[in-house]
Scaffold this active site. Structure first.
Site, PDB file in Angstrom:
ATOM      1  N   HIS A  92     -13.254 109.225 -42.764  1.00  0.00           N
ATOM      2  CA  HIS A  92     -12.685 109.847 -43.966  1.00  0.00           C
ATOM      3  C   HIS A  92     -11.936 108.809 -44.803  1.00  0.00           C
ATOM      4  O   HIS A  92     -11.202 109.163 -45.723  1.00  0.00           O
ATOM      5  CB  HIS A  92     -11.674 110.928 -43.580  1.00  0.00           C
ATOM      6  CG  HIS A  92     -12.261 112.178 -42.990  1.00  0.00           C
ATOM      7  ND1 HIS A  92     -13.421 112.749 -43.432  1.00  0.00           N
ATOM      8  CD2 HIS A  92     -11.808 112.996 -42.004  1.00  0.00           C
ATOM      9  CE1 HIS A  92     -13.666 113.856 -42.723  1.00  0.00           C
ATOM     10  NE2 HIS A  92     -12.704 114.012 -41.860  1.00  0.00           N
ATOM     11  N   MET A 216     -25.059 126.856 -36.437  1.00  0.00           N
ATOM     12  CA  MET A 216     -24.046 125.938 -35.913  1.00  0.00           C
ATOM     13  C   MET A 216     -22.846 126.714 -35.381  1.00  0.00           C
ATOM     14  O   MET A 216     -22.299 126.420 -34.327  1.00  0.00           O
ATOM     15  CB  MET A 216     -23.614 124.946 -36.997  1.00  0.00           C
ATOM     16  CG  MET A 216     -24.662 123.881 -37.291  1.00  0.00           C
ATOM     17  SD  MET A 216     -24.121 122.695 -38.536  1.00  0.00           S
ATOM     18  CE  MET A 216     -22.853 121.782 -37.656  1.00  0.00           C
ATOM     19  N   ARG A 247     -15.623 128.137 -40.683  1.00  0.00           N
ATOM     20  CA  ARG A 247     -14.836 129.231 -41.230  1.00  0.00           C
ATOM     21  C   ARG A 247     -15.747 130.124 -42.059  1.00  0.00           C
ATOM     22  O   ARG A 247     -16.189 131.165 -41.603  1.00  0.00           O
ATOM     23  CB  ARG A 247     -13.667 128.645 -42.043  1.00  0.00           C
ATOM     24  CG  ARG A 247     -12.595 129.640 -42.429  1.00  0.00           C
ATOM     25  CD  ARG A 247     -11.573 128.981 -43.345  1.00  0.00           C
ATOM     26  NE  ARG A 247     -12.197 128.484 -44.575  1.00  0.00           N
ATOM     27  CZ  ARG A 247     -12.294 129.183 -45.714  1.00  0.00           C
ATOM     28  NH1 ARG A 247     -11.781 130.390 -45.786  1.00  0.00           N
ATOM     29  NH2 ARG A 247     -12.885 128.662 -46.777  1.00  0.00           N
ATOM     30  N   LYS A 248     -16.066 129.725 -43.300  1.00  0.00           N
ATOM     31  CA  LYS A 248     -16.941 130.546 -44.150  1.00  0.00           C
ATOM     32  C   LYS A 248     -18.233 129.840 -44.528  1.00  0.00           C
ATOM     33  O   LYS A 248     -19.263 130.468 -44.724  1.00  0.00           O
ATOM     34  CB  LYS A 248     -16.201 130.893 -45.443  1.00  0.00           C
ATOM     35  CG  LYS A 248     -15.336 132.122 -45.337  1.00  0.00           C
ATOM     36  CD  LYS A 248     -15.048 132.675 -46.723  1.00  0.00           C
ATOM     37  CE  LYS A 248     -14.370 134.028 -46.646  1.00  0.00           C
ATOM     38  NZ  LYS A 248     -13.981 134.505 -47.980  1.00  0.00           N
TER      39      LYS A 248
END
Ligand code: A3P
Length: 287
Positions: A92, A216, A247-248
Site C-alpha cells: 500500500h 470469495m 463487506r459489501k
C-alpha cells in the site's frame, strides 16, 4: 486509540508496520520479473490477489505471493531472496517509499484504483472492525480524517498522484475497481496480457467466476465454519484476518453514507486535485 498509529515521513501507518521496516526498505533487492501489486487500502487488494493467483494457476505459470513489502521484519528481508520468481508483492506504499530497485529493475506494477467515496466508506467500516486500527464512531468524523489525509497510508489523492506521475516506461497497469465490477472477464484478459500470460475467453470467464465477491466471501466463511481460517497469507499489512475483508463489494455504497453537505465538502477539499489527475478524473462513482 492513537497508539495504534504512528507516522513516517509525514504519513500515518498502523503500528503493525514498523518504522524499522520502512527505513530498511531500500535494502530490498528487486528482480526484473517481480510484479508489484499496489493499492491504496480498501481498493480491492484481496480481489486482485485472487485474480492473479487464478491467472498463474490456470496458465500453469509459477508465482510466489509474498507478504506486503512493508509488513515484514527487516532481519527477514533477505528470506525473500530465496523465493522462486516471479514474486507477486503487494503493497500500500506511496511511490516515493518503494525501494529504488523496483524502478531501476523496471518491475511491472499493477495499481488498483477505487473511487475515493466508496474507498472512504469501506475504510470507515474497516476502522471499526479491525483491532489494529483506531475506532472512529461517527462517519462524519472519519470522513474529515480521510479528506485531510489523516488516515493510514495518508491522502488518497497524494497516493494516486505519486504513482500516476512516476516514470515507469509503460510498466504500470492501472485498473479500476469499477471496471472490474462491470466486466471482470475483459479485465482478467487485460491483466493477463500485461503479465505476458495467455488465457482463453472461457478461462477468463472461469477466473472471473472464482474471483467474484460472492464466491470469495463464501470461501472465507466456510473456512470460519471449519475453524481453520486460511491465515496462511497476509495480503494487506492492515490485517491477516480475511474475514474482515468481504463487506459489501459494491459500487456506489457512498450514497448511503454521504449527506449533501459532506458531498460538497468532498468537492471543496479534493475537487481541484482530482481534476488535476487524469486517472482520478476518470473514476466512476456509480455503476
Ligand atoms: P467494501 O468494504 O466496500 O465491501 P482491500 O482488499 O483492498 O482491503 O479492499 C476491500 C474491499 O474490496 C471491500 O469493500 C471488499 O468487499 C471489496 N472486495 C473484496 N473482494 C471483492 C470482490 N471479489 N468483488 C468486489 N469487491 C471485493
Amino acid at each position: 486509540n492513537s497508539e495504534l498509529i504512528h507516522s513516517y515521513k509525514g504519513v500515518p501507518f498502523p503500528t503493525r508496520v514498523s518504522i524499522d521496516q520502512l527505513s530498511a526498505l531500500d535494502d530490498f533487492e528487486a528482480r526484473e520479473d517481480d510484479v508489484l501489486l499496489v493499492s491504496y487500502p480498501k481498493s480491492g487488494t484481496h480481489w486482485l490477489v485472487e485474480i492473479l493467483k487464478n491467472l498463474y494457476c490456470c496458465t500453469a505459470g509459477q508465482m510466489t505471493l509474498t507478504p506486503p513489502l512493508e509488513f515484514q521484519d527487516p532481519s527477514k528481508l533477505c528470506e525473500l531472496r530465496n523465493l522462486p520468481g516471479p514474486r507477486v508483492i503487494p503493497t500500500h506504499l506511496p511511490q516515493n517509499m518503494v525501494p529504488r530497485q523496483v524502478h531501476s529493475k523496471n518491475c511491472k506494477v499493477i495499481y488498483v484504483i477505487r473511487n475515493p467515496k466508496d474507498t472512504a466508506v469501506s475504510m470507515f467500516h474497516y476502522y471499526k472492525q479491525n483491532p489494529h486500527l483506531p475506532t472512529v464512531q461517527k462517519w462524519g468524523t472519519f470522513l474529515d480524517l480521510f479528506l485531510n489525509g489523516e488516515v493510514v497510508y495518508g491522502s488518497w489523492i497524494d497516493h494516486l498522484l505519486s504513482w500516476e506521475r512516476a516514470e515507469t516506461n509503460g510498466n504500470t497497469l492501472f485498473v479500476y475497481y469499477e471496471s472490474l465490477k462491470k466486466d471482470l472477464p475483459k479485465y482478467v484478459q487485460e491483466i493477463s496480457s500485461f503479465l505476458g500470460l495467455r488465457v482463453s475467453e472461457e478461462e477468463a470467464r472461469e477466473i472471473a467466476k472464482r474471483s467474484s465477491f460472492r464466491e470469495m466471501k463464501e470461501r472465507v466463511e466456510r473456512e470460519k465454519e471449519r475453524e481453520k481460517p486460511e491465515a496462511t497469507h497476509t495480503v494487506c499489512a492492515l490485517t491477516s484476518d480475511r474475514k474482515l475483508i468481504f463487506r459489501k463489494g459494491a459500487v456506489g455504497d457512498w450514497k448511503n453514507h454521504f449527506t449533501t453537505e459532506q458531498n460538497s465538502k468532498f468537492e471543496a477539499l479534493l475537487g481541484d486535485r482530482i481534476n488535476s489527475s487524469e486517472l482520478a478524473s476518470n473514476v466512476e462513482y456509480e455503476c
